[in-house]
Every structure is written in structure tokens, then in C-alpha cells.
Design a protein around this motif. Structure first.
Motif, PDB file in Angstrom:
ATOM      1  N   GLN A 134       0.638  -1.267  -0.205  1.00  0.00           N
ATOM      2  CA  GLN A 134      -0.028  -0.020   0.014  1.00  0.00           C
ATOM      3  C   GLN A 134       0.950   1.384   0.053  1.00  0.00           C
ATOM      4  OE1 GLN A 134      -2.317  -1.166   3.823  1.00  0.00           O
ATOM      5  NE2 GLN A 134      -4.199  -0.354   2.556  1.00  0.00           N
TER       6      GLN A 134
ATOM      7  N   GLY B   6      -3.491   4.584   4.428  1.00  0.00           N
ATOM      8  CA  GLY B   6      -4.516   4.050   5.091  1.00  0.00           C
ATOM      9  C   GLY B   6      -5.769   4.448   3.979  1.00  0.00           C
ATOM     10  N   THR B   7      -6.925   4.559   4.262  1.00  0.00           N
ATOM     11  CA  THR B   7      -8.129   4.668   3.316  1.00  0.00           C
ATOM     12  C   THR B   7      -8.046   5.903   2.725  1.00  0.00           C
ATOM     13  OG1 THR B   7      -9.230   5.940   5.379  1.00  0.00           O
ATOM     14  CG2 THR B   7      -9.683   3.429   5.232  1.00  0.00           C
ATOM     15  N   GLU B   8      -7.692   7.050   3.114  1.00  0.00           N
ATOM     16  CA  GLU B   8      -7.722   8.457   2.106  1.00  0.00           C
ATOM     17  C   GLU B   8      -6.481   7.895   1.090  1.00  0.00           C
ATOM     18  OE1 GLU B   8      -9.366  11.128   2.314  1.00  0.00           O
ATOM     19  OE2 GLU B   8     -10.302   9.741   4.028  1.00  0.00           O
TER      20      GLU B   8
ATOM     21  N   GLU C 264      -5.814   5.280  -0.302  1.00  0.00           N
ATOM     22  CA  GLU C 264      -6.658   4.344  -1.201  1.00  0.00           C
ATOM     23  C   GLU C 264      -7.579   4.811  -2.053  1.00  0.00           C
ATOM     24  OE1 GLU C 264      -8.022   0.466   0.414  1.00  0.00           O
ATOM     25  OE2 GLU C 264      -6.225   0.032   1.434  1.00  0.00           O
ATOM     26  N   ALA C 265      -8.493   5.940  -1.530  1.00  0.00           N
ATOM     27  CA  ALA C 265      -9.392   6.433  -2.210  1.00  0.00           C
ATOM     28  C   ALA C 265      -8.541   7.513  -3.219  1.00  0.00           C
ATOM     29  CB  ALA C 265     -10.049   7.331  -1.229  1.00  0.00           C
TER      30      ALA C 265
ATOM     31  N   ASN D  51      -4.566  -5.771  -0.069  1.00  0.00           N
ATOM     32  CA  ASN D  51      -4.889  -4.433  -0.264  1.00  0.00           C
ATOM     33  C   ASN D  51      -5.027  -3.901  -1.403  1.00  0.00           C
ATOM     34  OD1 ASN D  51      -5.406  -4.212   2.568  1.00  0.00           O
ATOM     35  ND2 ASN D  51      -3.359  -4.349   3.116  1.00  0.00           N
TER      36      ASN D  51
END
Length: 688
Positions: free
Chosen positions: A617, A625-627, A629-630, A657
């Protein structure tokens, strides 16, 4: 950045006219040229050496020197630069290198060290001269007195220095005679060219006197002129003790200069320093006065060295090679002799190591100087220089083009809007304008099996490409405007056909982006990614497909992009640049992915493929993290809508991931060894 081949040739010709002697002779191309010749000259004697050219215009810089392993040649030396044409200057530098090769092959360094240490200790090696005249016996007694009267450490070093000057002249003449006898081609030409010019550049006796030369330096210069030309520069008609001293030394010089036994030249040196003792004594006294007045010993010796025209003394620890004399064969034609000495750009075969019998003690061979030799017929030295000049001009033109390309890439990056996720983050693009030789050597070491894989994969699509180029008729279609009469018996409805127009090439462009984060150092991930990049690059270039290869990592506060291969690169060295691919720091994938995708989206090809090799990742300061990935999902969606086919080759333990981010573009690389073939076959699917 696109440049036509015509514009490139014009630029090369323009750069060729602007190439300076420093760029030509002090660059890697000319050093390589001299190294290739040195290797050819020394490998027959099982000795190997390299030549490095440099540029030093300072007045106290040596013309050339060697440590018995590496030869250094100063292309700015006054002898070489005194010649009016580049051809002659090139021949002069070849002669400089040839002279130092002569020392490596034929000078007995161990005996020279023994001679110097013995003289410093008060002994004459190999023996004290006998049969001296009464005057010479007096001179010898005075010389020995130096060791008893030595108080300030000046006299003995000066005496040793004076003796080594004389010996170096005799040794230079010996090794040059051996070189011109063994290599009667460009080396002989260059050595004799320098010899004549060195004599011409020595000032006249009157000029040396007016310039305040040490008397010993004047006598040494006369010895040098006589040894090199058989004459001296005496345009003013000088008559006096300097010439008398020279005439007294000539029989000793003539009797030792071409002797194969090095001890003969040391014995001759002992006699010569006795004959020249009045001048050496005067020099020592002057040195003592200089030291008492506050001058440094090294400074005083350097002053003498500048005035004496003898070449710099070599250093080393080996004994001379044991070899047979080389005899020029007059029966060879000029074309045959030219072919024998031909210098080529590529490296030829080396002598393999083999077990041989011990050398037997042989008798001493004779040696003679052939003053009537008329040359070898080697006619390619001028074309060698032209070839090197063209190479230097090409390298410079390509380097300037690459520098312009790097500037354009940086300017292009500055215009891209990377989004809020990368606000305040700088993007730096790195591209090597000059490829180091180390990377070229590394590529040549690893490339053969990778190129074989590339060629095998190319064969799988060559038939398809041939059909595309030649066109033809496609049958068995479910719909169309042309009914195939021969298909009316079919019951599957495939009754139509169409003609395919010929295509120049597959309408595909490819971009490869490699994660160079620190974790890629684990389990050979970066090594496999590098191999995959080499295979993919060769595959695409060989089939005429535009391809770019980038790596990405992070610095302190920025994203580092490494432009290994570019769509419009023209210097043919991108494959070497890929060898620089390494595991570095973090990975801010979004910025790197957007830059490469944006570059690819501006291509005109119908099919545009972007492949990302990654082992995890995103991981950078404030980007994880999620941000993060977005951000990546948004980039993939945006450029998929622009027609980019995006794939992520996932390696390592973070595959779930990566699959969550790239979804249908996810490639699970379980076996790293299959990565090069798998990525290349992915491209093949779209060719087919």
C-alpha cells in the motif's frame, strides 16, 4: 519531446564543430581508445593496463605517468598541444601512452628502487666504477665526502635526484627503442613524433643561461637532446664546458643505451654522475644556500625538475617481461599490416588462462636501433580520431537532448494538478544525461538470458504483426456488409467477411511504473522488477511499440520520479538506465501514478497500457490508509475513463489491499520468476 533523425544529425554536426580538445581527448571515448590499444599491446606479455586521459594546463603538470598498473596522460601537455592539427595531437597522445607502456613492459622497477636506496645509503649499485681517470677518481672521492659532511639533509637527496635524472634519460631511450621495435605502427609514430618535438622545445644553451637554469639542468638537457636526436640545440654557436661535458659522456651513453641488461644502464649512470660531479656539486651548494635562506627542500627540487626536460619517472614493483623480439615482416602488404593493428570499438577476445611450463633461463638478446625504418603502413589512425570525434559529438548531442527532455518533463510535472492528497508536495524527476560505464557493464552481465526471453516472446506475436502489416481478409463474421459465398453452408450464422487494411505497426503504447520503496529490497523483489522492466522494454522496442519505464519513491518532503526509459528517447541507452532501479525510501503512489498516466493519456495510440509493479500500500508521511486508497481509486477511475488500461502487478504480502484498490486491474504475481514473462504476455494479448 520529439526530434527527427535529420534534426539530430544536424545537431551532431553542429556539436562536432564545437568540440574542444579537452572534450575530445580528456573524455571517456578517447581514454577507451587508448585503453583498447594498451590492452592489445600488453596482453601478449600477460600484462594488463588501462589509460586515463585528463586535462591539466598548470605549468608543473606532468605529461604522462604510470604506477605500473594505470597510465595517466595529460592531454593538455605542452608537447602535444604544440602540434598544429588534431590528427598530430592524437598521435602525440598515443605516443605518450606508448612510452608509459614501455616502462610497464621493459623497466626493471625493483632494480631501480634498489639503485636509489643503495645510493642514498652511500653505495653504488651494481658496483663502484673502475678504470677511472685521475680526475674522475678525485671526483669520486669528493662525491663520497658528501655522506660524511651531510648535516642539513640536502646533499644526499639532491645527489640521488641528480642520478635518477640521468638514469631516466637512458631508460627512456631504451624502453622507447623496445616499443618502436615491438610495435612499429601508431606507437612508433607517436613516440618518434614526441621525441622530435621534445628536442625542438628545449631552449638553446644561451636561452637556458639567460633564464637562470641550474648548470646541472643545462647539462642534463644536452644529454637528453643528444640521446633523442644525436644533436643539440646550439643555434648561437656556443662553445664551452657544457659541450665538453657532453662529449665526455657520449661514449658511455652509446655503450649502454640499448643494452637489455638493466645493470648496464645503472653502471653507466654511476660513471656519468662522476663525470658530471662538478655540476652536481655546484647544484648541491646552491641548494644548501636556498635552504639556509628559508626555502623548502621540495620547492627547490621542483625548480630543478621544471628546468630539466627529462620525462617523469615511473613507479612500480615489477620486473620487466621476458619476451622475444618482435620482427616486422616486410612481406606483409600495407592492407594486411593495417588489419593487424586495426583499432575497433568493440572488445575482442582475451587470452584464456592456461597452465604453462616454468620459464628457462635464457641468454641475453641483442638490440639495435633501425634509423631507416619507413613505417608500417597503418593508414587508419586519422579515421580512428574522426570516429572518436563523431562519437564525442553524438554523446554530447544526446546529452544535451536528454537535459532538455528532463527540463520538459519537470515543466510538464509542474503543470499537472495532483489534487488535495498531494498538496504542498514537490515532484522531482531524475534522468541521467550521462550513463556511467558501471551500469553498461552491469547490463551486459545480466542481459543475455533476459534478451533471449524477450526474443522468444516476440516470436509469439510476430505472425500477428506480419498479418497486420500485410492486411488480408477476415472471414467467419456474424455481421457485416460483405457476404462470403463460401460460407453459405455454415449453420452458425458466420456468413460475412471483411478486408483488413495494412497497418504499419500495432497501435499500442506501454508505460511501466515500478514501486522503489524500501520494502522492495526484500526477497529479490526489486531485482525481479528490474528484470521485468528490461524484458518489457526490449520486447516493446524490438516490435516498434512506444514504451516508457519509470520508478518512484519519496524523499524528505517530495516525490522522487526516476525516468529510466522515455517514449521519444534517441540515445539508445535507456536499457542501461534501467539498471539503476533500486529500493529507496517510501512510496507516494498517487502522485507518481498520476504523472505517468497523464503522460500516457496524451499519446495518440488506440491502446494505452499502464502497468504498476508494487509490493504494498501507499506509505508516506500523511499519505496512507483509507484516504490514500481513495486517492488511487479515483486516479484509476479518472484515467480509465480517458482510455487508459491500468494494471497493478502485486507482489509481496500486501496483495489483498492492492486488489481492493485496483480491482479488475489486479494481477496476482505469486511466482516472482514469472513476472517478466507474465507482463510481456499481457502486452501480447492486446497485440493479438
Amino acid at each position: 519531446m520529439r526530434t527527427s533523425h535529420l534534426a539530430l544529425r544536424r545537431r551532431i554536426e553542429s556539436e562536432k564543430r564545437k568540440i574542444t580538445d579537452e572534450e575530445l581527448f580528456a573524455g571517456g571515448a578517447f581514454s577507451g581508445y587508448l585503453s583498447d590499444m594498451a590492452e592489445a599491446a600488453t596482453k601478449r606479455y600477460k600484462r594488463h593496463t588501462a589509460v586515463q586521459c585528463f586535462w591539466d594546463e598548470s605549468p608543473d603538470a606532468h605529461a604522462a605517468y604510470t604506477d605500473n598498473r594505470k597510465i595517466c596522460v595529460n592531454a593538455a601537455n605542452p608537447i602535444t598541444q604544440s602540434f598544429p592539427t588534431r590528427k598530430l595531437r592524437a598521435d602525440s597522445l598515443v605516443g605518450m601512452a606508448g612510452h608509459e607502456i614501455g616502462h610497464i613492459l621493459f623497466t626493471d622497477f625493483q632494480m631501480r628502487d634498489l639503485y636509489a636506496s643503495s645510493l642514498a645509503a652511500g653505495r653504488m649499485y651494481p658496483a663502484e666504477p673502475s678504470g677511472l681517470t685521475t680526475k674522475e677518481q678525485i671526483y669520486l672521492s669528493e662525491l663520497k665526502q658528501v655522506y660524511d659532511d651531510e648535516e642539513d639533509g640536502v646533499a644526499v637527496p639532491a645527489l640521488v635526484k641528480a642520478a635518477l635524472y640521468v638514469h631516466n634519460i637512458l631508460e627512456d631511450m631504451y624502453i622507447e627503442a623496445r616499443m618502436t621495435d615491438a610495435f612499429p605502427g601508431v606507437y612508433r609514430t607517436g613516440i618518434l613524433l614526441n621525441s622530435v618535438r621534445q628536442v625542438e622545445l628545449v631552449p638553446s644553451i644561451q636561452a637556458q643561461q639567460e633564464a637562470g637554469f641550474h648548470e646541472y639542468a643545462i647539462v642534463v638537457n644536452l644529454l637528453l637532446q643528444y640521446c633523442r636526436s644525436g644533436d643539440v640545440n646550439n643555434l648561437g654557436g656556443y662553445t664551452g664546458p657544457y659541450l665538453d661535458a657532453l662529449y665526455d659522456c657520449i661514449p658511455v651513453i652509446d655503450g649502454s643505451i640499448y643494452e637489455d641488461d638493466a645493470r648496464e644502464r645503472f653502471s653507466a649512470t654511476n660513471i656519468l654522475i662522476i663525470k658530471l660531479w662538478p655540476y652536481i656539486r655546484q647544484m648541491i651548494e646552491k641548494f644548501k644556500d636556498d635552504i639556509r635562506s628559508g626555502r623548502d627542500m621540495e620547492e627547490v627540487l621542483e625548480e630543478l625538475e621544471k628546468q630539466a626536460s627529462s620525462s617523469s619517472a615511473p613507479s612500480g614493483k615489477t620486473k620487466p617481461v621476458r619476451c622475444k623480439k618482435f620482427h616486422h615482416d616486410p612481406r606483409r602488404t600495407a592492407e594486411e599490416q593495417d588489419a593487424i593493428q586495426q583499432v575497433v570499438e568493440h572488445e575482442t577476445g582475451r587470452l584464456a588462462l592456461e597452465i604453462t611450463d616454468p620459464f628457462e633461463e635464457g641468454g641475453g638478446g641483442n638490440m639495435a636501433l633501425d634509423r631507416d625504418y619507413a613505417g608500417t603502413g597503418y593508414a587508419s589512425s586519422a579515421s580512428d580520431v574522426v570516429r572518436i570525434l563523431n562519437q564525442v559529438a553524438e554523446d554530447k548531442a544526446y546529452r544535451l537532448l536528454d537535459e532538455e527532455l528532463a527540463d520538459e518533463l519537470q515543466a510538464e510535472s509542474d503543470k499537472i494538478r495532483y489534487g488535495n492528497a498531494h498538496k504542498g508536495v514537490d515532484i522531482t524527476i531524475h534522468r541521467m544525461s550521462v550513463v556511467p560505464q558501471e551500469l553498461i557493464a552491469q547490463y551486459q552481465q545480466v542481459a543475455p538470458p533476459l534478451l533471449l526471453l524477450s526474443k522468444r516472446l516476440q516470436r509469439e506475436v510476430l505472425a500477428v504483426l506480419k498479418e497486420k502489416r500485410e492486411g488480408g481478409k477476415q472471414t467467419g463474421l456474424l455481421m457485416g456488409r460483405r457476404l462470403d459465398a463460401r460460407a453459405v453452408v455454415r449453420d452458425d450464422g458466420r456468413l460475412f467477411s471483411k478486408n483488413r487494411l495494412p497497418q504499419e505497426k500495432a497501435d499500442i503504447a506501454v508505460a511501466l511504473l515500478v514501486d522503489e520503496s524500501g520494502s522492495m529490497a526484500s526477497s529479490d523483489r526489486i531485482s525481479t522488477a528490474r528484470a521485468a522492466a528490461l524484458v518489457l522494454h526490449d520486447f516493446c522496442r524490438s516490435l516498434g511499440l512506444p514504451v516508457m519505464v519509470y520508478g518512484h519513491s519519496t524523499g524528505y518532503d517530495d516525490v522522487e520520479l526516476y525516468a529510466y526509459a522515455e517514449f521519444d528517447s534517441m540515445d539508445g541507452r535507456d536499457k542501461y538506465r534501467i539498471m539503476d532501479m533500486s529500493a529507496r525510501w517510501g512510496n507516494r503512489d498517487g502522485a507518481a501514478l498520476r504523472f505517468v498516466a497523464e503522460r500516457l493519456s496524451r499519446r495518440d495510440e488506440e491502446t494505452r497500457i499502464l502497468i504498476l509493479i508494487s509490493d504494498g500500500q501507499p506509505a508516506d508521511a500523511d499519505y496512507y490508509g483509507t484516504e490514500a486508497e481513495a486517492d488511487l481509486r479515483g486516479i484509476k477511475r479518472e484515467y480509465t475513463n480517458k482510455g487508459i488500461l491500468m494494471f497493478a502487478a502485486a507482489i509481496g504480502d500486501d496483495k489483498p489491499n492492492i486488489q481492493r484498490i485496483y480491482k479488475d486491474g489486479f494481477l496476482d504475481i505469486t511466482d516472482l520468476h514469472k513476472l517478466p514473462a507474465n507482463l510481456t504476455r499481457l502486452i501480447s494479448q492486446y497485440i493479438k
